[in-house]
Design an enzyme around this catalytic site. Structure first.
Site, short mmCIF file in Angstrom:
data_model
loop_
_atom_site.label_atom_id
_atom_site.label_comp_id
_atom_site.label_asym_id
_atom_site.label_seq_id
_atom_site.Cartn_x
_atom_site.Cartn_y
_atom_site.Cartn_z
N GLN A 126 8.92 14.71 4.04
CA GLN A 126 7.98 14.59 5.12
C GLN A 126 9.13 13.03 5.61
OE1 GLN A 126 4.67 13.84 6.49
NE2 GLN A 126 5.60 13.78 8.82
N GLY A 127 10.66 12.49 5.84
CA GLY A 127 11.06 11.22 6.33
C GLY A 127 10.46 10.71 7.54
N SER A 129 7.27 7.67 8.14
CA SER A 129 7.22 5.68 7.77
C SER A 129 8.34 5.25 7.13
CB SER A 129 5.90 6.33 6.87
OG SER A 129 5.03 7.22 7.25
N GLU A 244 -0.99 21.34 11.12
CA GLU A 244 -1.82 22.00 10.12
C GLU A 244 -3.38 21.03 10.59
OE1 GLU A 244 -1.80 24.97 8.66
OE2 GLU A 244 -4.07 24.53 8.05
N SER A 373 -3.89 6.84 9.50
CA SER A 373 -4.36 5.95 9.01
C SER A 373 -6.47 6.38 9.47
CB SER A 373 -4.67 4.90 9.43
OG SER A 373 -4.60 4.41 10.09
N ASN A 374 -7.26 6.43 9.59
CA ASN A 374 -9.21 7.24 10.08
C ASN A 374 -9.40 6.21 10.71
OD1 ASN A 374 -8.72 8.97 8.33
ND2 ASN A 374 -10.76 8.53 7.45
N GLU A 375 -8.27 4.76 10.88
CA GLU A 375 -8.73 4.24 12.23
C GLU A 375 -7.98 4.36 13.72
OE1 GLU A 375 -7.67 3.06 9.28
OE2 GLU A 375 -9.56 1.81 8.72
C1 LIG Z 1 -0.01 8.45 -0.58
C2 LIG Z 1 0.68 8.36 0.88
C3 LIG Z 1 1.58 9.36 0.64
C4 LIG Z 1 2.52 8.93 2.30
N1 LIG Z 1 3.20 10.28 2.75
C5 LIG Z 1 4.06 10.39 3.50
C6 LIG Z 1 5.36 10.88 3.38
O1 LIG Z 1 4.61 12.14 3.09
N2 LIG Z 1 5.71 10.59 4.48
C7 LIG Z 1 5.93 10.39 5.67
O2 LIG Z 1 6.55 9.76 6.43
N3 LIG Z 1 4.67 8.70 4.98
C8 LIG Z 1 3.92 8.94 4.53
N4 LIG Z 1 2.75 8.59 3.86
C9 LIG Z 1 2.40 7.16 4.90
C10 LIG Z 1 1.69 7.35 5.99
O3 LIG Z 1 1.26 7.99 6.80
C11 LIG Z 1 1.20 5.96 6.19
O4 LIG Z 1 0.92 4.60 5.58
C12 LIG Z 1 0.15 5.30 7.49
O5 LIG Z 1 0.28 6.26 8.54
C13 LIG Z 1 -0.31 4.30 8.04
O6 LIG Z 1 0.86 3.02 7.81
P1 LIG Z 1 1.72 1.88 7.71
O7 LIG Z 1 1.33 1.74 5.97
O8 LIG Z 1 2.44 1.28 8.12
O9 LIG Z 1 -0.28 0.91 7.54
P2 LIG Z 1 -0.54 0.13 8.78
O10 LIG Z 1 0.19 0.81 10.26
O11 LIG Z 1 0.93 -1.01 9.00
O12 LIG Z 1 -1.85 -0.17 9.41
C14 LIG Z 1 -2.67 -0.83 8.40
C15 LIG Z 1 -4.17 -0.94 8.76
O13 LIG Z 1 -4.26 -1.60 9.97
C16 LIG Z 1 -4.93 -0.32 10.83
N5 LIG Z 1 -4.45 -0.42 12.16
C17 LIG Z 1 -3.14 -0.27 12.57
N6 LIG Z 1 -2.80 0.18 13.63
C18 LIG Z 1 -4.02 -0.07 14.10
C19 LIG Z 1 -4.41 -0.01 15.87
N7 LIG Z 1 -3.78 0.58 16.84
N8 LIG Z 1 -5.70 0.26 15.79
C20 LIG Z 1 -6.97 0.32 14.42
N9 LIG Z 1 -6.18 0.01 13.38
C21 LIG Z 1 -5.08 -0.36 13.29
C22 LIG Z 1 -4.45 0.95 10.32
O14 LIG Z 1 -5.54 1.96 10.04
C23 LIG Z 1 -5.05 0.45 8.43
O15 LIG Z 1 -5.88 0.45 8.17
C24 LIG Z 1 2.00 7.95 3.36
C25 LIG Z 1 1.23 7.26 2.71
C26 LIG Z 1 0.32 6.94 2.06
C27 LIG Z 1 -0.30 6.17 1.60
#
Ligand SMILES: Cc1cc2nc3c(=O)[nH]c(=O)nc-3n(C[C@H](O)[C@H](O)[C@H](O)COP(=O)(O)OP(=O)(O)OC[C@H]3O[C@@H](n4cnc5c(N)ncnc54)[C@H](O)[C@@H]3O)c2cc1C
Length: 389
Positions: A126-127, A129, A244, A373-375
């Protein structure tokens, strides 16, 4: 279990239990228990075997190869699957891409891609992020430009799970920069062997390789691999992320891990003599039971076509927090053995079971981040359920 099953449901459960245990190779079950990485090569024969039984895509509609089970039967199957220590199949094709393609894809795309997902012949990733687009996915910068007969895609994806093993990627890219960010995105199927595409590994804290960076440099995608309509990608992407509902909870896997943890704690002592220690087990047990019932309730609603909204997020938050609580407790049960760490040069003397727990504990730092993320999920619950309208 606290759900009263009909005679037919009990029979179904027993049949699934017996069949799974008879068919599952012992080595695979042991690898699963100890969290040894199971390669695509090793997993494929197991996937093929399930596919022959009609059990590789039970969540799909019958006309596309689903099992035609009720919500309770599906719940029971998934529970027995985890309890048998059967290794999970690659989730992206089965839970995310398949439903997107049979809902929004063309007839050609369904014919071309669904059989390979069902049989296990093709792996997907899944591309979505990107380095600056995770929670704020609509900020993504990978761009698809229209050319004769198709599109060329350029940009960078990150955290792409299983990209190094995948045959295809479902890719979200910008097709229109003139409109608001969400309105200018489209979904494409990208062949991972395309010229201009490269994959670089990211090693995670558990010393394993499951995630990657994917670079796309003018990668050509034919018109036939645009999913649905151009610029409607945000709708499809949200569907995919939300589809899902129950998978993110990982409740059956957590129940199985909890069982293993109780056994380990009994062996090592303290569970019967230390009430504060025992209390932590009871707390997790009750949390798991509540989550199991919520998953079953959500599945039932989904099968009836009813949904209150926000369920996916509740299951994700509760499920991931429980996963982390279980492995944190495992670290306390292991005591000083937990300090061995997962580094290959350190765990030479460590039992496979111990190494498995440590690796799981470290990797599970990610469960509250991936899948949204959970937030962010808590924000969705607040909007959908606590302040509806
Ligand atoms: C092991 C792993 C596997 C993954 N696999 C995939 C994959 O296969 N395909 C894919 O597309 N992506 C994948 N991801 C990416 C994942 O979906 C993102 O890491 C996730 O959505 C968080 O985005 P970010 O890392 O850019 O963090 P950020 O968006 O930069 O967030 C950083 C922190 O800020 C908090 N935050 C950000 N915005 C808000 C808000 N509005 N309110 C409150 N808190 C906030 C977040 O909760 C987090 O704690 C994977 C990530 C991991 C760690």
């Amino acid at each position: 279990m606290y759900v009263i099953l009909s005679e037919q449901e009990r029979q179904f459960r027993d049949e699934v239990r017996d069949d799974l245990r008879a068919a599952l190779p012992l080595g695979l079950a042991e690898a699963r228990r100890n969290r040894v990485h199971i390669s695509r090569e090793t997993l494929t024969p197991w996937h093929e075997l399930l596919a022959r039984r009609g059990w590789s895509t039970p969540n799909w509609p019958v006309e596309h190869g689903g099992a035609g089970w009720s919500a309770t039967e599906r719940f029971l199957f998934e529970r027995e699957y985890a309890m048998a220590d059967a290794p999970p199949l690659s989730v992206f094709g089965i839970y995310l891409v398949g439903p997107t393609l049979y809902t929004f894809g063309s007839q050609d795309q369904r014919q071309k891609y669904l059989p390979g997902i069902r049989s296990g012949a093709h792996f997907w990733c899944q591309g979505y992020s990107e380095p600056n687009a995770g929670s704020d996915l609509a900020a993504l910068r990978t761009i698809a430009r229209k050319v004769d007969g198709g599109w060329t895609i350029s940009g960078q994806k990150t955290w792409t799970t299983e990209a190094h093993e995948a045959d295809f990627m479902i890719c979200l890219a910008r097709t229109n920069s003139e409109v608001k960010p969400q309105a200018g995105l489209s979904v494409f199927v990208v062949d991972m062997r395309s010229p201009g595409l490269s994959v670089r590994p990211i090693e995670t804290i558990d010393f394993e390789h499951s995630v990657n960076e994917v670079y796309l440099d003018d990668v050509f995608v034919p018109d036939s691999d645009l999913v649905g309509e151009v610029d409607k990608g945000w709708t499809y992407a949200k569907f995919l992320l939300n589809h899902e509902r129950t998978n993110n909870a990982q409740v059956h896997q957590s129940r199985r891990e909890f069982q293993g943890l109780v056994e380990m704690a009994r062996e090592r002592g303290g569970l019967d003599t230390d009430p504060l220690f025992a209390h932590r087990f009871v707390e997790i047990d009750v949390g798991l039971s509540a989550l199991e019932l919520t998953v079953l309730r959500t599945l039932t609603l989904e099968y009836e076509g009813a949904s209150a909204g926000g369920e996916a997020s509740i299951l994700k938050v509760e499920g991931s927090v429980l996963q982390q609580k279980i492995t944190a407790l495992a670290m306390d049960v292991l005591g000083e053995d937990a300090a061995l760490g997962p580094a290959p040069d350190l765990n030479g003397g460590c039992r496979a079971e111990t190494a498995g727990w440590i690796e799981r504990h470290l990797f599970y730092r990610a469960v509250t981040i991936y899948g949204g993320s959970n937030e962010i999920q808590m924000g969705i619950v607040a909007k959908a359920i606590l302040q509806p309208g």
